[in-house]
Design a protein around this motif. Structure first.
Motif, PDB file in Angstrom:
ATOM      1  N   LEU A 195      38.277 -10.759 115.250  1.00 26.18           N
ATOM      2  CA  LEU A 195      37.753  -9.943 114.157  1.00 26.18           C
ATOM      3  C   LEU A 195      37.465 -10.790 112.924  1.00 26.18           C
ATOM      4  CD1 LEU A 195      36.985  -7.178 113.108  1.00 26.18           C
ATOM      5  CD2 LEU A 195      39.360  -6.796 112.515  1.00 26.18           C
ATOM      6  N   ALA A 196      38.402 -11.665 112.577  1.00 28.45           N
ATOM      7  CA  ALA A 196      38.195 -12.533 111.418  1.00 28.45           C
ATOM      8  C   ALA A 196      36.993 -13.442 111.619  1.00 28.45           C
ATOM      9  CB  ALA A 196      39.447 -13.362 111.167  1.00 28.45           C
ATOM     10  N   GLU A 197      36.850 -13.995 112.817  1.00 31.79           N
ATOM     11  CA  GLU A 197      35.721 -14.888 113.082  1.00 31.79           C
ATOM     12  C   GLU A 197      34.408 -14.135 113.000  1.00 31.79           C
ATOM     13  OE1 GLU A 197      36.756 -16.514 116.871  1.00 31.79           O
ATOM     14  OE2 GLU A 197      37.798 -18.251 115.998  1.00 31.79           O
ATOM     15  N   GLN A 198      34.401 -12.864 113.415  1.00 33.45           N
ATOM     16  CA  GLN A 198      33.178 -12.075 113.351  1.00 33.45           C
ATOM     17  C   GLN A 198      32.731 -11.915 111.899  1.00 33.45           C
ATOM     18  OE1 GLN A 198      33.103  -7.703 114.279  1.00 33.45           O
ATOM     19  NE2 GLN A 198      31.934  -8.395 116.054  1.00 33.45           N
ATOM     20  N   VAL A 199      33.675 -11.681 111.013  1.00 37.25           N
ATOM     21  CA  VAL A 199      33.337 -11.539 109.599  1.00 37.25           C
ATOM     22  C   VAL A 199      32.898 -12.877 109.013  1.00 37.25           C
ATOM     23  CG1 VAL A 199      34.258 -11.011 107.314  1.00 37.25           C
ATOM     24  CG2 VAL A 199      34.837  -9.556 109.254  1.00 37.25           C
ATOM     25  N   LEU A 200      33.599 -13.946 109.374  1.00 35.72           N
ATOM     26  CA  LEU A 200      33.266 -15.260 108.828  1.00 35.72           C
ATOM     27  C   LEU A 200      31.899 -15.750 109.268  1.00 35.72           C
ATOM     28  CD1 LEU A 200      36.740 -17.010 109.095  1.00 35.72           C
ATOM     29  CD2 LEU A 200      35.539 -16.380 106.996  1.00 35.72           C
ATOM     30  N   LYS A 201      31.380 -15.215 110.386  1.00 35.49           N
ATOM     31  CA  LYS A 201      30.044 -15.592 110.827  1.00 35.49           C
ATOM     32  C   LYS A 201      28.988 -15.153 109.820  1.00 35.49           C
ATOM     33  CE  LYS A 201      30.774 -15.666 115.833  1.00 35.49           C
ATOM     34  NZ  LYS A 201      30.461 -14.991 117.118  1.00 35.49           N
ATOM     35  N   ALA A 202      29.292 -14.121 109.052  1.00 32.16           N
ATOM     36  CA  ALA A 202      28.338 -13.631 108.066  1.00 32.16           C
ATOM     37  C   ALA A 202      28.399 -14.429 106.768  1.00 32.16           C
ATOM     38  CB  ALA A 202      28.602 -12.152 107.775  1.00 32.16           C
ATOM     39  N   ALA A 203      29.389 -15.317 106.663  1.00 30.81           N
ATOM     40  CA  ALA A 203      29.566 -16.077 105.425  1.00 30.81           C
ATOM     41  C   ALA A 203      28.551 -17.207 105.326  1.00 30.81           C
ATOM     42  CB  ALA A 203      30.981 -16.637 105.359  1.00 30.81           C
ATOM     43  N   GLY A 204      28.087 -17.467 104.129  1.00 27.31           N
ATOM     44  CA  GLY A 204      27.122 -18.515 103.870  1.00 27.31           C
ATOM     45  C   GLY A 204      26.941 -18.637 102.371  1.00 27.31           C
ATOM     46  N   PRO A 205      25.793 -19.113 101.914  1.00 30.35           N
ATOM     47  CA  PRO A 205      25.552 -19.252 100.474  1.00 30.35           C
ATOM     48  C   PRO A 205      25.635 -17.923  99.723  1.00 30.35           C
ATOM     49  CG  PRO A 205      23.923 -20.481 101.740  1.00 30.35           C
ATOM     50  CD  PRO A 205      24.674 -19.639 102.719  1.00 30.35           C
ATOM     51  N   THR A 206      25.499 -16.802 100.439  1.00 31.40           N
ATOM     52  CA  THR A 206      25.536 -15.491  99.789  1.00 31.40           C
ATOM     53  C   THR A 206      26.947 -14.929  99.716  1.00 31.40           C
ATOM     54  OG1 THR A 206      25.145 -14.331 101.877  1.00 31.40           O
ATOM     55  CG2 THR A 206      23.215 -14.985 100.598  1.00 31.40           C
ATOM     56  N   THR A 207      27.950 -15.750 100.072  1.00 32.92           N
ATOM     57  CA  THR A 207      29.324 -15.264 100.193  1.00 32.92           C
ATOM     58  C   THR A 207      30.287 -16.055  99.322  1.00 32.92           C
ATOM     59  OG1 THR A 207      28.853 -14.681 102.493  1.00 32.92           O
ATOM     60  CG2 THR A 207      31.161 -14.741 101.842  1.00 32.92           C
ATOM     61  N   SER A 208      31.195 -15.340  98.682  1.00 30.91           N
ATOM     62  CA  SER A 208      32.308 -15.951  97.964  1.00 30.91           C
ATOM     63  C   SER A 208      33.551 -15.866  98.833  1.00 30.91           C
ATOM     64  CB  SER A 208      32.551 -15.214  96.639  1.00 30.91           C
ATOM     65  OG  SER A 208      33.804 -15.595  96.073  1.00 30.91           O
ATOM     66  N   VAL A 209      34.217 -17.008  99.052  1.00 29.85           N
ATOM     67  CA  VAL A 209      35.435 -17.046  99.861  1.00 29.85           C
ATOM     68  C   VAL A 209      36.529 -17.717  99.048  1.00 29.85           C
ATOM     69  CG1 VAL A 209      36.477 -17.738 102.049  1.00 29.85           C
ATOM     70  CG2 VAL A 209      34.030 -17.256 101.948  1.00 29.85           C
ATOM     71  N   THR A 210      37.632 -16.999  98.814  1.00 28.64           N
ATOM     72  CA  THR A 210      38.734 -17.531  98.010  1.00 28.64           C
ATOM     73  C   THR A 210      40.065 -17.201  98.656  1.00 28.64           C
ATOM     74  OG1 THR A 210      38.864 -15.510  96.662  1.00 28.64           O
ATOM     75  CG2 THR A 210      37.442 -17.294  95.855  1.00 28.64           C
ATOM     76  N   VAL A 211      41.115 -17.891  98.232  1.00 29.65           N
ATOM     77  CA  VAL A 211      42.479 -17.544  98.614  1.00 29.65           C
ATOM     78  C   VAL A 211      43.034 -16.645  97.514  1.00 29.65           C
ATOM     79  CG1 VAL A 211      44.794 -18.405  99.115  1.00 29.65           C
ATOM     80  CG2 VAL A 211      42.794 -19.684  99.888  1.00 29.65           C
ATOM     81  N   ASP A 212      43.486 -15.457  97.894  1.00 28.40           N
ATOM     82  CA  ASP A 212      43.897 -14.446  96.927  1.00 28.40           C
ATOM     83  C   ASP A 212      45.391 -14.161  97.032  1.00 28.40           C
ATOM     84  OD1 ASP A 212      43.499 -12.553  94.900  1.00 28.40           O
ATOM     85  OD2 ASP A 212      43.265 -10.928  96.361  1.00 28.40           O
ATOM     86  N   GLY A 213      46.195 -15.216  96.961  1.00 27.81           N
ATOM     87  CA  GLY A 213      47.642 -15.040  96.968  1.00 27.81           C
ATOM     88  C   GLY A 213      48.227 -14.980  98.361  1.00 27.81           C
ATOM     89  N   THR A 214      49.420 -14.410  98.447  1.00 28.08           N
ATOM     90  CA  THR A 214      50.155 -14.349  99.706  1.00 28.08           C
ATOM     91  C   THR A 214      50.642 -12.927  99.961  1.00 28.08           C
ATOM     92  OG1 THR A 214      52.279 -14.847  98.659  1.00 28.08           O
ATOM     93  CG2 THR A 214      50.937 -16.728  99.376  1.00 28.08           C
ATOM     94  N   ALA A 215      51.132 -12.706 101.172  1.00 29.94           N
ATOM     95  CA  ALA A 215      51.662 -11.394 101.543  1.00 29.94           C
ATOM     96  C   ALA A 215      52.624 -11.580 102.702  1.00 29.94           C
ATOM     97  CB  ALA A 215      50.533 -10.452 101.936  1.00 29.94           C
ATOM     98  N   GLN A 216      53.332 -10.532 103.030  1.00 27.12           N
ATOM     99  CA  GLN A 216      54.154 -10.529 104.230  1.00 27.12           C
ATOM    100  C   GLN A 216      53.699  -9.376 105.103  1.00 27.12           C
ATOM    101  OE1 GLN A 216      58.662  -9.839 104.461  1.00 27.12           O
ATOM    102  NE2 GLN A 216      58.484 -12.067 104.587  1.00 27.12           N
ATOM    103  N   VAL A 217      53.349  -9.694 106.345  1.00 28.22           N
ATOM    104  CA  VAL A 217      52.834  -8.703 107.284  1.00 28.22           C
ATOM    105  C   VAL A 217      53.668  -8.773 108.561  1.00 28.22           C
ATOM    106  CG1 VAL A 217      50.827  -7.914 108.606  1.00 28.22           C
ATOM    107  CG2 VAL A 217      50.503  -8.960 106.357  1.00 28.22           C
ATOM    108  N   ALA A 218      54.177  -7.629 108.982  1.00 22.93           N
ATOM    109  CA  ALA A 218      54.993  -7.551 110.196  1.00 22.93           C
ATOM    110  C   ALA A 218      56.126  -8.580 110.161  1.00 22.93           C
ATOM    111  CB  ALA A 218      54.131  -7.735 111.443  1.00 22.93           C
TER     112      ALA A 218
END
Length: 416
Positions: A195-218
């Motif tokens: 799922l993550a890779e599917q979204v990242l395929k749409a990323a390019g010059p028209t996309t902002s990608v940042t690290v937005d902190g941390t979390a705890q999941v499961a």
């Protein structure tokens, strides 16, 4: 706490246009739900219980961590909540998938058919159990109130079982049993990484990608990767992927709409274990008295009935398929605003219940989504969800994409 460094992806994973071309076959309102279901996939998500203090990491490093993850064994429980702003699909999903058929008792129809069942994930909240042991063994079970639906891939065999109806769907893979075929229909991710890779395929010059902190999941520490379109006009406001800090496996996926409000998709693990699952997780024997449908028989019957999901729409049967589909489809725009323009064979107009071309149940669903529009292109109907919208013009053109209705109308006007 993680650094809020940004990264521009280079589009090397395929680019948005390729993804839109693949999705172009979904050119009618019933398929809007299918596109959404493919976007949702069967991937996991859940509540954060804290913000762990982790070493700083850049967005590019986090993307590389996802790509480099070689985790192939896991099991766990997943919760998926989807709000596309459409009526609950329920059994209606089967109506669309069967081209307007009236039930699973028709020859070739089965409530266990993945093409029918997985569409139901496009609405509501669902709890799943998942397990994977390399590319040859996967299992996804949808837990329902009084029943369970399971989809199992083991080597060259794919089994699906609906305990509520005691129906079984079976497919055999020809040739090498080590093929990496997923048990889900094409285009439906069945792991968090997919799922993550599917979204990242749409990323390019028209996309902002940042690290937005941390979390705890499961119960696991994770970094949050924030993906946002730079363009206006997209229905997607942002996507957040919680990535396991240790092994790079995406644990949680949240898609927020540009229109605001609750998430369109919120999916993630509530419990996860990266140990090797028991071999029994991937074995299946049809229960006594179960009705078994073979995939080849079902496909042959569906083809004869024109039940390919578009069969109820005159002239739409071949759209998006093979060479003809490619010839009749072009992509307008780029990035998150890419729109597929499809020309229907013979410039077929939108069918209606008055013409007898659409079952009443399906027409009620379509009417709940559609708004009449007009412009330089003439007139047509926009079918809306909170994620994917489609404009069908009265002169046989279809425009579809994860863009706002106004963006679709502008594309149609510019093409007129």
């Amino acid at each position: 706490m993680a650094a809020n460094d940004s990264a521009e992806t280079n589009g090397g994973t395929g680019g948005p246009a390729a993804g839109r071309r693949k999705a172009a076959r979904y050119i009618v309102p019933v398929a809007v739900a299918g596109v959404a279901a493919a976007t949702i996939g069967l991937v996991p998500a859940l509540a954060s219980t804290g913000d762990p203090d982790l070493p700083e990491i850049t967005a590019q490093q986090l993307i590389e961590k996802i790509a480099a993850s070689d985790t192939q064994q896991l099991s766990g429980t997943v919760k998926i909540s989807t709000d596309l702003g459409i009526p609950s699909l329920g059994g209606l999903a089967g109506t669309f998938a069967r081209g307007g058929g009236s039930g699973a008792s028709d020859k070739g129809d089965s409530t266990a058919d993945p093409q029918t069942k997985l569409t139901e994930l496009a609405s509501g909240t669902h709890t799943l159990r998942v397990a994977a042991d390399g590319p040859d063994k996967q299992r996804v079970s949808i837990l329902e109130n009084a029943a369970e639906y399971s989809l199992i891939h083991n080597g060259g065999q794919v089994w699906a079982y609906d305990s509520g109806t005691n129906q079984v769907y079976h497919a055999s893979e020809a040739g090498d049993s080590s093929s990496k075929r997923s048990p889900a229909p094409e285009g439906v991710p069945t792991t968090p990484k997919a799922l993550a890779e599917q979204v990242l395929k749409a990323a390019g010059p028209t996309t902002s990608v940042t690290v937005d902190g941390t979390a705890q999941v499961a119960g696991r520490d994770a970094y949050k990767l924030l993906i946002k379109p730079k363009q206006s006009g997209s229905t997607i406001g942002s996507v957040t992927v919680a990535v396991d800090a240790k092994n790079g496996v995406p644990l949680k996926f949240t898609l927020l709409p540009s229109s605001g409000g609750k998430a369109v998709v919120d999916a993630g693990f509530t419990q996860v274990d990266f140990a090797k699952p028991a071999a029994s997780s991937f074995t299946f024997t049809p229960p006594k008295g179960a009705e078994v449908t073979e995939a080849d028989d079902a496909k042959a019957q569906h083809k004869a009935d024109g039940a390919d999901g578009l069969g109820m729409f005159p002239g739409a049967e071949g759209l998006g398929g093979g060479e003809q589909g490619a010839k009749d489809t072009k992509v307008i725009g780029e990035g998150w605003n890419a729109i597929a323009e499809i020309s229907t064979p013979g410039a077929a107009a939108l069918p209606s219940k008055e013409s007898g071309d659409v079952p009443a149940e399906a027409q009620q669903f379509l009417d709940s989504l559609g708004d009449k529009v007009s412009g330089k292109f003439g007139s047509g109907t926009v079918f809306k969800t909170r994620l994917v919208n489609a404009l069908m013009t009265d002169n046989g053109k279809v425009y579809v994409g994860a863009v706002t209705p106004d963006t679709l109308v502008k594309a149609a006007n510019d093409a007129a």
